[in-house]
Design an enzyme around this catalytic site. Structure first.
Site, PDB file in Angstrom:
ATOM      1  N   GLY A  27      19.978 -22.076 -28.444  1.00 36.18           N
ATOM      2  CA  GLY A  27      18.814 -22.747 -27.859  1.00 36.18           C
ATOM      3  C   GLY A  27      18.365 -23.882 -28.743  1.00 36.18           C
ATOM      4  O   GLY A  27      19.051 -24.263 -29.695  1.00 36.18           O
ATOM      5  N   ALA A  28      17.206 -24.421 -28.415  1.00 35.35           N
ATOM      6  CA  ALA A  28      16.689 -25.580 -29.131  1.00 35.35           C
ATOM      7  C   ALA A  28      16.425 -25.259 -30.600  1.00 35.35           C
ATOM      8  O   ALA A  28      16.611 -26.097 -31.465  1.00 35.35           O
ATOM      9  CB  ALA A  28      15.418 -26.070 -28.457  1.00 35.35           C
ATOM     10  N   TYR A  29      16.009 -24.050 -30.871  1.00 40.09           N
ATOM     11  CA  TYR A  29      15.648 -23.760 -32.254  1.00 40.09           C
ATOM     12  C   TYR A  29      16.338 -22.517 -32.812  1.00 40.09           C
ATOM     13  O   TYR A  29      15.811 -21.818 -33.627  1.00 40.09           O
ATOM     14  CB  TYR A  29      14.130 -23.664 -32.420  1.00 40.09           C
ATOM     15  CG  TYR A  29      13.455 -22.758 -31.417  1.00 40.09           C
ATOM     16  CD1 TYR A  29      13.291 -21.413 -31.690  1.00 40.09           C
ATOM     17  CD2 TYR A  29      12.993 -23.267 -30.192  1.00 40.09           C
ATOM     18  CE1 TYR A  29      12.681 -20.588 -30.782  1.00 40.09           C
ATOM     19  CE2 TYR A  29      12.380 -22.439 -29.288  1.00 40.09           C
ATOM     20  CZ  TYR A  29      12.227 -21.102 -29.584  1.00 40.09           C
ATOM     21  OH  TYR A  29      11.622 -20.287 -28.678  1.00 40.09           O
ATOM     22  N   GLY A  30      17.535 -22.243 -32.344  1.00 42.38           N
ATOM     23  CA  GLY A  30      18.238 -21.122 -32.936  1.00 42.38           C
ATOM     24  C   GLY A  30      19.334 -20.594 -32.031  1.00 42.38           C
ATOM     25  O   GLY A  30      19.572 -21.124 -30.941  1.00 42.38           O
TER      26      GLY A  30
ATOM     27  N   ILE B 118      25.488 -15.107 -27.728  1.00 40.05           N
ATOM     28  CA  ILE B 118      25.104 -15.238 -26.318  1.00 40.05           C
ATOM     29  C   ILE B 118      24.862 -16.698 -25.970  1.00 40.05           C
ATOM     30  O   ILE B 118      25.280 -17.192 -24.940  1.00 40.05           O
ATOM     31  CB  ILE B 118      23.832 -14.419 -26.009  1.00 40.05           C
ATOM     32  CG1 ILE B 118      24.067 -12.932 -26.284  1.00 40.05           C
ATOM     33  CG2 ILE B 118      23.414 -14.618 -24.559  1.00 40.05           C
ATOM     34  CD1 ILE B 118      22.822 -12.068 -26.177  1.00 40.05           C
ATOM     35  N   GLY B 119      24.201 -17.403 -26.843  1.00 44.34           N
ATOM     36  CA  GLY B 119      23.917 -18.805 -26.549  1.00 44.34           C
ATOM     37  C   GLY B 119      23.131 -19.459 -27.661  1.00 44.34           C
ATOM     38  O   GLY B 119      22.640 -18.778 -28.562  1.00 44.34           O
TER      39      GLY B 119
ATOM     40  N   ASP C 242       7.008 -22.259 -18.536  1.00 41.82           N
ATOM     41  CA  ASP C 242       8.414 -22.666 -18.473  1.00 41.82           C
ATOM     42  C   ASP C 242       9.219 -21.637 -17.679  1.00 41.82           C
ATOM     43  O   ASP C 242      10.303 -21.231 -18.101  1.00 41.82           O
ATOM     44  CB  ASP C 242       8.975 -22.835 -19.887  1.00 41.82           C
ATOM     45  CG  ASP C 242      10.306 -23.568 -19.893  1.00 41.82           C
ATOM     46  OD1 ASP C 242      10.594 -24.297 -18.909  1.00 41.82           O
ATOM     47  OD2 ASP C 242      11.064 -23.418 -20.867  1.00 41.82           O
TER      48      ASP C 242
ATOM     49  N   VAL D  60      21.237 -17.174 -30.217  1.00 39.76           N
ATOM     50  CA  VAL D  60      20.976 -15.816 -29.753  1.00 39.76           C
ATOM     51  C   VAL D  60      22.290 -15.016 -29.785  1.00 39.76           C
ATOM     52  O   VAL D  60      23.323 -15.497 -29.336  1.00 39.76           O
ATOM     53  CB  VAL D  60      20.388 -15.816 -28.319  1.00 39.76           C
ATOM     54  CG1 VAL D  60      20.039 -14.399 -27.889  1.00 39.76           C
ATOM     55  CG2 VAL D  60      19.148 -16.701 -28.245  1.00 39.76           C
TER      56      VAL D  60
ATOM     57  N   LYS E  42      17.536 -13.192 -31.855  1.00 38.37           N
ATOM     58  CA  LYS E  42      17.294 -14.636 -31.784  1.00 38.37           C
ATOM     59  C   LYS E  42      17.013 -15.099 -33.201  1.00 38.37           C
ATOM     60  O   LYS E  42      16.008 -14.712 -33.805  1.00 38.37           O
ATOM     61  CB  LYS E  42      16.084 -14.874 -30.885  1.00 38.37           C
ATOM     62  CG  LYS E  42      15.821 -16.321 -30.544  1.00 38.37           C
ATOM     63  CD  LYS E  42      14.752 -16.337 -29.460  1.00 38.37           C
ATOM     64  CE  LYS E  42      14.392 -17.713 -28.991  1.00 38.37           C
ATOM     65  NZ  LYS E  42      13.456 -17.641 -27.860  1.00 38.37           N
TER      66      LYS E  42
END
Lengths: 332, 286
Positions: free
Chosen positions: A19-22, A16-17, A142, A24, A39
């Protein structure tokens, strides 16, 4: 690729995408066949243990999950992968799968945009989610369309609690968080902040539901403040907090009618927006107050009142039967 | 935080948060006090408190860390003392990551010399972290006595409960509030040191801290209808805990007196002995 936990197996369907730390992934629970979102967080044994953001996200969602909140993404499972040859181990967070984020939802929405009743429904769910967090000692910090998930049927859930934290009764927070465009003035000014920061973000997102594009698109902290004051006006000097950036560094500007920026909004919605986009945090509506605002009450109380809003009369007559009469519908 | 100290005080979420904390407290893992290393607990808690002081870590963090330590020691027998250190340190680090401001979360290397944590056993640390988090099923939002105390104190002073503040002079209220905070913090510390307090609910401990402080400040009556309403505890609930707190206070006071006497004798200059903070504050308040 397969991910195993003590109880379940998941087979990855697609990415899916990242991110900063992993990363998904979309995956399927091999047992129930249910689609989930995985995730994956990589942990290096030579580092600082579990990243703070992961620890907070899991801790907070575990805490909230027992209460089965309507508008918060559900964390279903946490799986551990053993230490591999390169001293790495995996931690996988298993979430319920939700079709898209609000940003995609708005992108895909054809002209002329969302129907007023749909906006109200989404806004109500957004504020309900925030209200739930705040009353459980959590500030999200956030909130942005990318962190808000929406199902095809319009059910909205808050996600991505990597920056969220608990707060105490006699504790004010400092240090900077929240994506620039949705940051509250007190965060941009590096003043102390608390739950009202989430309501500022809610205000920005509420406006975006009408506009289908962000309200304040600054390029830096100071530019973001310029953009904000261009619209809401430069606050009075006496309302300026004790911060390093002086009040005098901004040129005086009168507030402009928000209606210019959010043209399709009804009078009640406009009033709500104005009360959310308040410079002084203490003057900003709380989530509970926002839920009690006339904007959410009027067309749920009586189906006919929605059509009295001049700007939305054409749509609401078409939509009125399905949305207007049942208050339960809005928050389901 | 002068401007924002009561940012939430008018907010309607206060009642909700309190209700949520009360509900959460009911789900706390019960403390049994069956650890074979229970005799080392006091030493570990003191060490954690010293670390918190040194690194200016909030007391809420320490309380959560001690909650975790107590429950884990209850169910796992750890024979090696170095392992106990690692456990205490990990409890503190998890709690800091969860409750503190981002900038307060130090790198493990910061603690070199403070603990047995070195780069060589970061893996042990990670394993301990995972073991702890799994043990708690990642459910680490445990409201502590420190959380409840914050709520009770602000509720009480916010509602301007007359007898809660100084009864003698109106302009003393600020002054007496300062002492109230000082004493309640002191009793809160005592409640961590003695594992007997781990058996009780955090809200009950917080209420007892207020009552014990009122005894020391000679505020009368010790327990008011208003405080009963705010804390939901009656005198008979808090009585045994106050007694235990005040006993410790007496011991501390005697030790302080003895120490100051020894000093006085040694220097043979001043004849006035240390009469304890309670007496000092009381006479000033009058």
């Amino acid at each position: 690729m397969e991910v195993k936990s003590e109880s379940r197996n998941y087979s990855v369907m697609s990415e899916i995408g990242t991110g900063a730390y992993g990363t998904v992934y979309k995956a399927r629970d091999c047992e129930s066949g249910k689609v989930v979102a995985l995730k994956k967080v990589r942990l290096h044994t030579g580092e600082e243990g579990i990243p703070m953001s992961t620890l907070r996200e899991i801790g907070l969602l575990k805490h909230l999950g027992q209460l089965e909140p309507q508008n918060i993404v559900r964390l279903l499972d946490v799986c551990y992968g053993g230490i591999s040859g390169n001293n790495e181990m995996n931690l996988t967070l298993v979430f319920e799968y939700i079709d898209m984020d609000l940003s995609t939802y708005l992108d895909r929405c054809p002209s002329p945009g969302l129907e007023p009743s749909k906006i109200k429904e989404l806004a109500h769910q957004l504020v309900s989610g925030v209200d739930f967090l705040h009353s459980h000692r959590i500030i999200h910090r956030d909130l942005k369309p990318q962190n808000i998930l929406v199902n095809c049927d319009g059910h909205l859930k808050l996600a991505d609690f990597g920056l969220a934290r608990v707060y105490g009764f006699q504790m004010a927070l400092t240090s900077v968080v929240v994506t620039l465009w949705y940051r509250a003035p007190e965060v941009l000014l590096q003043s102390q902040y608390a739950t009202p920061v989430d309501l500022w973000s809610v205000g920005c997102i509420f406006a975006e539901l009408f506009r289908r594009k962000p309200l304040f698109c600054g390029t830096s902290d100071v530019d973001q403040l310029y953009k904000i004051f261009d619209v809401i006006g430069l606050p009075l000097e006496e309302d300026w907090p004790e911060v390093s950036l002086p009040w005098s560094s901004f040129r005086p500007s009168p507030p402009r009618p928000l209606k210019l920026y959010v043209s399709d909004i009804c009078p009640q919605g406009l009033d709500l927006l104005q009360r959310l986009l308040c410079f002084t945090p203490a003057d900003r509506l709380t989530a509970t107050q926002a839920l009690a605002h006339g904007y959410f009450r009027d067309d749920t109380a009586s189906p006919s009142s929605a059509s009295s809003e001049a700007s939305s009369s054409s749509q609401s007559s078409a939509e009125g039967d399905s949305q207007g009469s049942n208050p339960e519908l809005v928050c389901r | 935080m002068a401007n924002d100290a009561h940012w939430w005080a008018n907010a309607d979420i206060t009642a909700d948060i309190y209700a949520s904390m009360k509900r959460k407290e009911e789900q706390h893992i019960v403390f049994v006090g069956q650890s074979p290393q229970l005799h080392l607990r006091r030493y570990l808690v003191d060490w954690m408190a010293i670390l918190c002081e040194k690194f200016e870590i909030d007391r809420h963090v320490l309380h959560l860390a001690v909650y975790m330590l107590d429950r884990f020691m209850d169910r796992y027998a750890i024979v090696q003392e170095s392992q106990l250190h690692l456990l205490a340190f990990t409890c503190l680090q998890i709690s800091t990551k969860f409750e503190e401001r981002e900038e307060k979360v130090s790198k493990l290397s910061t603690y070199h010399g403070q603990s047995t944590i070195t780069s060589a056993n970061k893996e042990d640390y990670l394993q301990m972290e995972l073991l702890l988090l799994q043990f708690f099923d990642w459910n680490i939002t445990a409201p502590s006595a420190a959380h409840f105390l914050g709520y009770f104190l602000t509720e009480a002073s916010g509602k301007c409960e007359k007898s809660f503040r100084n009864d003698y002079r109106d302009d003393c209220s600020e002054y007496s509030n300062v002492y109230m905070h000082k004493y309640t913090n002191y009793f809160l510390e005592i409640s961590l040191q003695d594992h007997a307090f781990s058996f009780a609910k955090p809200s009950l401990i917080a209420a007892s801290c207020i009552a014990a402080s009122r005894v020391c400040l000679q505020l009368s009556p010790t327990w008011t209808a208003g405080l009963t309403k705010i804390t939901q505890y009656k005198w008979e609930h808090i009585g045994p805990y106050i007694e235990r707190m005040l006993r410790t206070h007496d011991v501390d006071e005697k030790a302080a007196k003895l120490q100051s006497k020894e000093k006085t004798n040694y220097s043979s200059e001043k004849t006035i002995s240390y009469c304890g903070e309670a007496a000092v504050s009381y006479s000033r308040a009058l």
